[in-house]
Design a protein around this motif. Structure first.
Motif, PDB file in Angstrom:
ATOM      1  N   ALA A  41       0.943  -1.484   0.115  1.00  0.00           N
ATOM      2  CA  ALA A  41      -0.046   0.047   0.034  1.00  0.00           C
ATOM      3  C   ALA A  41       0.838   1.252   0.060  1.00  0.00           C
ATOM      4  CB  ALA A  41      -0.885   0.102   1.379  1.00  0.00           C
ATOM      5  N   VAL A  42       1.896   1.295   0.811  1.00  0.00           N
ATOM      6  CA  VAL A  42       2.794   2.449   0.680  1.00  0.00           C
ATOM      7  C   VAL A  42       3.332   2.516  -0.609  1.00  0.00           C
ATOM      8  CG1 VAL A  42       5.115   3.262   1.718  1.00  0.00           C
ATOM      9  CG2 VAL A  42       3.353   2.220   3.184  1.00  0.00           C
ATOM     10  N   LEU A  43       3.954   1.565  -1.138  1.00  0.00           N
ATOM     11  CA  LEU A  43       4.418   1.887  -2.530  1.00  0.00           C
ATOM     12  C   LEU A  43       3.452   2.183  -3.673  1.00  0.00           C
ATOM     13  CD1 LEU A  43       6.917  -1.434  -2.701  1.00  0.00           C
ATOM     14  CD2 LEU A  43       7.426   0.891  -2.898  1.00  0.00           C
ATOM     15  N   GLY A  44       2.040   1.773  -3.258  1.00  0.00           N
ATOM     16  CA  GLY A  44       1.093   2.120  -4.416  1.00  0.00           C
ATOM     17  C   GLY A  44       0.788   3.509  -4.308  1.00  0.00           C
ATOM     18  N   ALA A  46       2.778   5.705  -2.990  1.00  0.00           N
ATOM     19  CA  ALA A  46       3.830   6.699  -3.380  1.00  0.00           C
ATOM     20  C   ALA A  46       3.751   6.817  -5.240  1.00  0.00           C
ATOM     21  CB  ALA A  46       5.409   6.054  -3.058  1.00  0.00           C
ATOM     22  N   HIS A  47       3.302   5.520  -5.840  1.00  0.00           N
ATOM     23  CA  HIS A  47       3.243   5.598  -7.121  1.00  0.00           C
ATOM     24  C   HIS A  47       2.119   6.538  -7.330  1.00  0.00           C
ATOM     25  CE1 HIS A  47       1.717   4.019 -11.121  1.00  0.00           C
ATOM     26  NE2 HIS A  47       3.127   3.580 -11.136  1.00  0.00           N
ATOM     27  N   ASN A  48       0.957   6.489  -6.860  1.00  0.00           N
ATOM     28  CA  ASN A  48       0.070   7.493  -7.064  1.00  0.00           C
ATOM     29  C   ASN A  48       0.380   8.907  -6.974  1.00  0.00           C
ATOM     30  OD1 ASN A  48      -1.692   5.349  -7.578  1.00  0.00           O
ATOM     31  ND2 ASN A  48      -2.767   5.328  -5.769  1.00  0.00           N
ATOM     32  N   ARG A  49       1.214   9.260  -5.953  1.00  0.00           N
ATOM     33  CA  ARG A  49       1.550  10.792  -5.935  1.00  0.00           C
ATOM     34  C   ARG A  49       2.427  11.081  -6.707  1.00  0.00           C
ATOM     35  NH1 ARG A  49       3.142  11.924   0.453  1.00  0.00           N
ATOM     36  NH2 ARG A  49       3.078  13.788  -0.367  1.00  0.00           N
ATOM     37  N   LEU A  50       3.408  10.395  -7.451  1.00  0.00           N
ATOM     38  CA  LEU A  50       4.188  10.704  -8.565  1.00  0.00           C
ATOM     39  C   LEU A  50       3.243  10.715  -9.745  1.00  0.00           C
ATOM     40  CD1 LEU A  50       7.316   8.012  -7.876  1.00  0.00           C
ATOM     41  CD2 LEU A  50       7.169  10.645  -7.542  1.00  0.00           C
ATOM     42  N   VAL A  51       2.185   9.664 -10.049  1.00  0.00           N
ATOM     43  CA  VAL A  51       1.275  10.105 -11.255  1.00  0.00           C
ATOM     44  C   VAL A  51       0.665  11.242 -11.147  1.00  0.00           C
ATOM     45  CG1 VAL A  51      -0.841   9.201 -12.061  1.00  0.00           C
ATOM     46  CG2 VAL A  51       1.086   7.516 -11.276  1.00  0.00           C
ATOM     47  N   VAL A  52       0.159  11.810  -9.809  1.00  0.00           N
ATOM     48  CA  VAL A  52      -0.320  13.169  -9.592  1.00  0.00           C
ATOM     49  C   VAL A  52       0.353  14.364 -10.015  1.00  0.00           C
ATOM     50  CG1 VAL A  52      -1.400  14.808  -7.890  1.00  0.00           C
ATOM     51  CG2 VAL A  52      -2.137  12.155  -7.987  1.00  0.00           C
ATOM     52  N   ARG A  53       1.750  14.142  -9.486  1.00  0.00           N
ATOM     53  CA  ARG A  53       2.533  15.236  -9.775  1.00  0.00           C
ATOM     54  C   ARG A  53       2.861  15.391 -11.253  1.00  0.00           C
ATOM     55  NH1 ARG A  53       8.164  14.468  -6.772  1.00  0.00           N
ATOM     56  NH2 ARG A  53       6.472  14.587  -5.264  1.00  0.00           N
ATOM     57  N   GLY A 130       3.304   7.742 -20.672  1.00  0.00           N
ATOM     58  CA  GLY A 130       2.515   8.299 -19.860  1.00  0.00           C
ATOM     59  C   GLY A 130       3.008   8.445 -18.483  1.00  0.00           C
ATOM     60  N   CYS A 131       2.118   9.040 -17.739  1.00  0.00           N
ATOM     61  CA  CYS A 131       2.384   9.233 -16.324  1.00  0.00           C
ATOM     62  C   CYS A 131       2.657   8.129 -15.632  1.00  0.00           C
ATOM     63  CB  CYS A 131       1.697  10.233 -15.448  1.00  0.00           C
ATOM     64  SG  CYS A 131       1.778  11.970 -16.406  1.00  0.00           S
ATOM     65  N   LEU A 132       1.784   7.047 -15.880  1.00  0.00           N
ATOM     66  CA  LEU A 132       2.025   5.701 -15.003  1.00  0.00           C
ATOM     67  C   LEU A 132       3.108   5.165 -15.252  1.00  0.00           C
ATOM     68  CD1 LEU A 132      -1.715   4.012 -15.670  1.00  0.00           C
ATOM     69  CD2 LEU A 132      -0.641   5.019 -13.425  1.00  0.00           C
ATOM     70  N   ASP A 133       3.885   5.190 -16.545  1.00  0.00           N
ATOM     71  CA  ASP A 133       5.028   4.499 -16.558  1.00  0.00           C
ATOM     72  C   ASP A 133       6.229   5.576 -16.221  1.00  0.00           C
ATOM     73  OD1 ASP A 133       4.128   2.319 -17.929  1.00  0.00           O
ATOM     74  OD2 ASP A 133       4.525   3.037 -19.946  1.00  0.00           O
ATOM     75  N   ARG A 134       6.107   6.576 -16.169  1.00  0.00           N
ATOM     76  CA  ARG A 134       7.002   7.636 -15.547  1.00  0.00           C
ATOM     77  C   ARG A 134       7.259   7.318 -14.146  1.00  0.00           C
ATOM     78  NH1 ARG A 134       5.959  13.245 -19.193  1.00  0.00           N
ATOM     79  NH2 ARG A 134       6.281  12.126 -21.203  1.00  0.00           N
ATOM     80  N   ALA A 135       6.022   7.259 -13.671  1.00  0.00           N
ATOM     81  CA  ALA A 135       6.086   7.275 -11.960  1.00  0.00           C
ATOM     82  C   ALA A 135       6.674   5.982 -11.822  1.00  0.00           C
ATOM     83  CB  ALA A 135       4.590   7.334 -11.477  1.00  0.00           C
ATOM     84  N   THR A 136       6.041   4.668 -12.294  1.00  0.00           N
ATOM     85  CA  THR A 136       6.941   3.493 -12.140  1.00  0.00           C
ATOM     86  C   THR A 136       8.455   3.687 -12.387  1.00  0.00           C
ATOM     87  OG1 THR A 136       4.923   2.422 -12.909  1.00  0.00           O
ATOM     88  CG2 THR A 136       7.041   1.157 -12.818  1.00  0.00           C
ATOM     89  N   GLY A 142      14.548   5.855  -7.857  1.00  0.00           N
ATOM     90  CA  GLY A 142      14.702   6.294  -6.792  1.00  0.00           C
ATOM     91  C   GLY A 142      14.823   5.321  -5.674  1.00  0.00           C
ATOM     92  N   CYS A 143      14.290   3.969  -5.570  1.00  0.00           N
ATOM     93  CA  CYS A 143      14.612   3.138  -4.614  1.00  0.00           C
ATOM     94  C   CYS A 143      16.066   2.657  -4.749  1.00  0.00           C
ATOM     95  CB  CYS A 143      13.653   2.063  -4.740  1.00  0.00           C
ATOM     96  SG  CYS A 143      11.860   2.461  -4.250  1.00  0.00           S
ATOM     97  N   ALA A 144      16.450   2.283  -5.923  1.00  0.00           N
ATOM     98  CA  ALA A 144      17.841   1.973  -6.148  1.00  0.00           C
ATOM     99  C   ALA A 144      18.722   2.903  -5.689  1.00  0.00           C
ATOM    100  CB  ALA A 144      17.986   1.553  -7.769  1.00  0.00           C
ATOM    101  N   ARG A 145      18.491   4.049  -6.064  1.00  0.00           N
ATOM    102  CA  ARG A 145      19.432   5.141  -5.689  1.00  0.00           C
ATOM    103  C   ARG A 145      19.655   5.317  -4.222  1.00  0.00           C
ATOM    104  NH1 ARG A 145      17.873   9.293  -8.795  1.00  0.00           N
ATOM    105  NH2 ARG A 145      16.515  10.040  -7.245  1.00  0.00           N
ATOM    106  N   ARG A 146      18.389   5.596  -3.629  1.00  0.00           N
ATOM    107  CA  ARG A 146      18.429   5.694  -2.109  1.00  0.00           C
ATOM    108  C   ARG A 146      18.840   4.542  -1.412  1.00  0.00           C
ATOM    109  NH1 ARG A 146      15.213   9.530  -4.065  1.00  0.00           N
ATOM    110  NH2 ARG A 146      14.170  11.202  -3.010  1.00  0.00           N
ATOM    111  N   THR A 147      18.479   3.382  -1.641  1.00  0.00           N
ATOM    112  CA  THR A 147      18.917   2.332  -0.740  1.00  0.00           C
ATOM    113  C   THR A 147      20.431   1.722  -0.931  1.00  0.00           C
ATOM    114  OG1 THR A 147      17.956   0.571  -2.203  1.00  0.00           O
ATOM    115  CG2 THR A 147      16.473   1.308  -0.439  1.00  0.00           C
ATOM    116  N   GLY A 148      20.699   2.040  -2.263  1.00  0.00           N
ATOM    117  CA  GLY A 148      21.926   1.279  -2.706  1.00  0.00           C
ATOM    118  C   GLY A 148      21.904  -0.245  -2.849  1.00  0.00           C
ATOM    119  N   ARG A 149      20.913  -0.470  -2.916  1.00  0.00           N
ATOM    120  CA  ARG A 149      20.485  -2.070  -3.271  1.00  0.00           C
ATOM    121  C   ARG A 149      20.528  -2.246  -4.632  1.00  0.00           C
ATOM    122  NH1 ARG A 149      16.089  -3.567   1.297  1.00  0.00           N
ATOM    123  NH2 ARG A 149      17.457  -3.031   2.872  1.00  0.00           N
TER     124      ARG A 149
END
Length: 178
Positions: A41-44, A46-53, A130-136, A142-149
């Motif tokens: 739900a948190v990931l979903g 977050a995705h929605n917020r990026l789509v809205v932006r 589209g914004c869905l693909d861009r958000a994904t 962002g996850c890979a860059r922030r976690t370094g994983r």
């Protein structure tokens, strides 16, 4: 007295092993690494917020439905479908095919009600994401860059080369990698 001494050396009989009697009791080692409904739900969201932006940058205001952890938990099949049909009632209803759990398609239903121009910006085209693909893409990046994983750089560079150059390191005479 000799008989008593021999009996003391005998190990206690093993405790009976309780088997799995239902797929709902099936716990696998990989289960510890699965995301929880709350995490999904948190990931979903977050995705929605990026789509809205993204849509706001294009002059379009939208409000996608929020992800609900309890709804995600309710439709999660767990391990019940991992090895095919295991429930006799599900087999009677759906045959050999895996029955899909009831899943509300809130995003599809919501997006279907949007104006055509808005849907076009949301889904994009083959030439323009589209914004869905861009958000994904942004969320993944962002996850890979922030976690370094991710894969170690040596592994990444090795697998980014053409297959003809992907060779394992040479083995020594003892059979170990050099």
């Amino acid at each position: 007295m000799t008989a008593a001494a021999c009996g003391a050396d005998q190990p206690a009989p093993p405790a009976p092993v309780r088997g799995v009697t239902s797929v709902s009791e099936l716990v696998l080692p990989f289960d510890a690494y699965k995301t929880t409904p709350q995490q999904r739900a948190v990931l979903g969201n977050a995705h929605n917020r990026l789509v809205v932006r993204c849509m706001r940058k294009q002059g379009i205001a939208i409000s996608p439905p929020a992800e609900d952890p309890s709804m995600l938990a309710a439709v999660d099949p767990g391990n019940s479908r991992r090895y095919g049909v295991t429930d006799p009632e599900a087999a009677r209803r759906s045959g050999y095919h895996l029955a899909r759990p009831p899943s509300p398609d809130t995003t599809g239903t919501w997006a279907g009600k949007l104006p055509k121009r808005t849907r076009h910006r949301l889904y994009g085209t083959a030439a323009d994401r589209g914004c869905l693909d861009r958000a994904t893409h942004n969320l993944d990046r962002g996850c890979a860059r922030r976690t370094g994983r991710g894969w170690p750089s040596r592994t990444r560079s090795r697998w980014s080369r053409p297959p003809s150059t992907r060779r394992s390191p040479p083995r020594s005479s003892a059979g170990r990698r050099a």
